[in-house]
Design a protein around this motif. Structure first.
Motif, PDB file in Angstrom:
ATOM      1  N   SER A 332      -6.679  -4.198  31.403  1.00  0.00           N
ATOM      2  CA  SER A 332      -6.462  -2.948  30.219  1.00  0.00           C
ATOM      3  C   SER A 332      -5.377  -2.230  30.944  1.00  0.00           C
ATOM      4  O   SER A 332      -5.828  -2.149  32.627  1.00  0.00           O
ATOM      5  CB  SER A 332      -7.460  -2.008  29.444  1.00  0.00           C
ATOM      6  N   LYS A 333      -4.759  -1.660  30.453  1.00  0.00           N
ATOM      7  CA  LYS A 333      -3.376  -0.266  30.765  1.00  0.00           C
ATOM      8  C   LYS A 333      -3.665   0.967  31.102  1.00  0.00           C
ATOM      9  O   LYS A 333      -3.158   1.428  30.204  1.00  0.00           O
ATOM     10  CB  LYS A 333      -1.759  -1.141  30.920  1.00  0.00           C
ATOM     11  N   TRP A 334      -5.170   0.941  30.864  1.00  0.00           N
ATOM     12  CA  TRP A 334      -5.564   2.424  31.441  1.00  0.00           C
ATOM     13  C   TRP A 334      -5.027   3.397  31.186  1.00  0.00           C
ATOM     14  O   TRP A 334      -5.187   4.714  30.940  1.00  0.00           O
ATOM     15  CB  TRP A 334      -7.213   2.150  31.363  1.00  0.00           C
ATOM     16  N   TRP A 335      -4.199   3.307  32.424  1.00  0.00           N
ATOM     17  CA  TRP A 335      -3.423   4.922  32.856  1.00  0.00           C
ATOM     18  C   TRP A 335      -2.446   5.189  32.112  1.00  0.00           C
ATOM     19  O   TRP A 335      -2.285   6.167  32.467  1.00  0.00           O
ATOM     20  CB  TRP A 335      -2.711   4.661  34.304  1.00  0.00           C
ATOM     21  N   ARG A 336      -1.510   4.343  31.142  1.00  0.00           N
ATOM     22  CA  ARG A 336      -0.694   4.522  30.059  1.00  0.00           C
ATOM     23  C   ARG A 336      -1.417   5.116  29.287  1.00  0.00           C
ATOM     24  O   ARG A 336      -0.917   5.857  28.249  1.00  0.00           O
ATOM     25  CB  ARG A 336      -0.597   3.436  29.754  1.00  0.00           C
ATOM     26  N   GLU A 337      -2.447   6.065  29.208  1.00  0.00           N
ATOM     27  CA  GLU A 337      -3.870   6.765  27.908  1.00  0.00           C
ATOM     28  C   GLU A 337      -3.864   7.804  28.466  1.00  0.00           C
ATOM     29  O   GLU A 337      -3.972   9.095  27.444  1.00  0.00           O
ATOM     30  CB  GLU A 337      -4.277   5.977  27.093  1.00  0.00           C
ATOM     31  N   VAL A 338      -3.221   8.354  29.586  1.00  0.00           N
ATOM     32  CA  VAL A 338      -3.560   9.454  30.607  1.00  0.00           C
ATOM     33  C   VAL A 338      -2.035   9.921  30.071  1.00  0.00           C
ATOM     34  O   VAL A 338      -0.866  10.339  30.610  1.00  0.00           O
ATOM     35  CB  VAL A 338      -2.918   9.569  32.160  1.00  0.00           C
ATOM     36  N   LEU A 339      -2.259  11.088  29.171  1.00  0.00           N
ATOM     37  CA  LEU A 339      -1.523  12.367  28.520  1.00  0.00           C
ATOM     38  C   LEU A 339      -1.176  13.836  28.896  1.00  0.00           C
ATOM     39  O   LEU A 339      -2.700  14.316  28.703  1.00  0.00           O
ATOM     40  CB  LEU A 339      -1.290  11.812  27.152  1.00  0.00           C
TER      41      LEU A 339
END
Length: 339
Positions: A332-339
């Protein structure tokens, strides 16, 4: 904090073919700064680091019960940066643990762990059979952490024992390895120390202790534990001699063109995994500390782009998310959910 080699330890080091002119040497010429005068320019930039070197919000993580990891296939849990736990052949191997919250001897703001990343402590660890320390930099050898650990054995690079001895560790439990040394630490669990392109030191003196990568070899698996290293021909040579590897953990972060000799660019990390003949790549040395000037999430984005281009299998677990070698590789590209 620590102590450079002296006495019998230094005399042993001086016999190493990798120790010349009072210091350990890289295979290829590797000045830390590629151009004279860069240090002062870079230092000035560090005093005013871009805001995007830090995440805008706490990073997500998973709190796994490390004391009850499944048996069977090897399991790896990453703690951010270059710290991770391996359960293999029923034994627990902890690599370069930094649980103090800082990648420095003092509480410098620039060396503080990202919010959300420091969720694991020594108390969360199972009994550690083998503690592996790749080299003595503060972001790999954390005094406060290792002092609390009670590992059965310690494996490290030549000369790092000087610090451990100074801190009161039982040297009968410590194995130090020069490049290309091999040691069976426990029945069926062997470590081979290999070349890396980096440097060492916990103060102003550099290269008094060795830095290394390590091959972890068991009856059914081979895992490459990269430590810190700039890109060079040693990856291809190791791959030809020891590959293929089930998994390669390679640094991808804290890089800059000014010190490209001793830290890889993310694209080089992907190429190094190919050189090693690794079946899967796990990029580390990112996701916990901001020790360079690049955006905090740039390393993984650049590595993914190159891996897709070169068709390299890459796993991207969040902190605490188990990787089951040969079975389950989080992507998963979980870091892209860090906003």
């Amino acid at each position: 904090m620590g102590k450079n080699p002296s006495g019998a330890t230094l005399r042993k080091i001086e016999k190493s073919v990798n120790y010349k002119e009072g210091a350990f040497q890289n295979i290829s010429p590797s000045p830390v700064m590629v151009e004279k005068g860069d240090f002062f320019k870079i230092f000035k930039k560090f005093l005013n680091k871009p805001k995007d070197t830090m995440p805008p919000a706490p990073l997500p993580s998973i709190k796994t019960d490390l004391k009850n990891l499944p048996d069977g296939s090897p399991v790896l849990v990453w703690f951010g940066h270059s710290s991770y736990l391996l359960k293999i052949e029923g034994k627990h191997i902890l690599v370069d643990p930094v649980f103090s919250g800082y990648a420095a001897p003092f509480k410098f703001k620039s060396a503080k762990s990202f919010d959300g990343t420091n969720i694991y402590r020594v108390d969360d660890m199972p009994p550690i059979d083998i503690l592996l320390i790749t080299h003595d930099h503060y972001d790999h050898l954390d005094y406060k952490t290792v002092l609390k650990l009670k590992p059965t054995y310690i494996v490290t690079s030549m000369g790092v024992t000087s610090h451990l001895d100074y801190w009161g560790f039982d040297m009968d439990k410590v194995t130090e390895l020069d490049w290309n040394d091999e040691a069976e630490i426990m029945p069926g669990i062997t470590f081979i120390s290999k070349t890396a392109r980096h440097f060492s030191g916990r103060g102003f003196k550099r290269a008094k202790t060795l830095w290394a990568s390590f091959i972890l070899k068991t009856k059914n698996h081979k895992i490459y534990l990269g430590g810190d290293s700039g890109y060079d021909r040693h990856f291809r040579e190791i791959g030809e001699q020891h590959g293929p590897f089930d998994l390669a953990l390679l640094e991808s972060g804290q890089y800059n063109e000014a010190w490209k000799n001793i830290h890889m660019m993310p694209e080089e990390t992907v190429q190094a995994s190919i050189d090693l003949k690794a079946k899967t790549l796990l990029p580390v040395h990112w996701g916990k500390f901001s020790l360079a000037l690049h955006p905090w999430n740039e390393p993984i984005e650049r590595a993914i782009k190159k891996a897709e281009e070169l068709k390299v299998n890459m796993t991207t677990p969040m902190i605490g998310e188990p990787v089951i070698i040969g079975n389950n590789y989080p992507i998963s590209k979980w870091w892209r959910e860090v906003l």
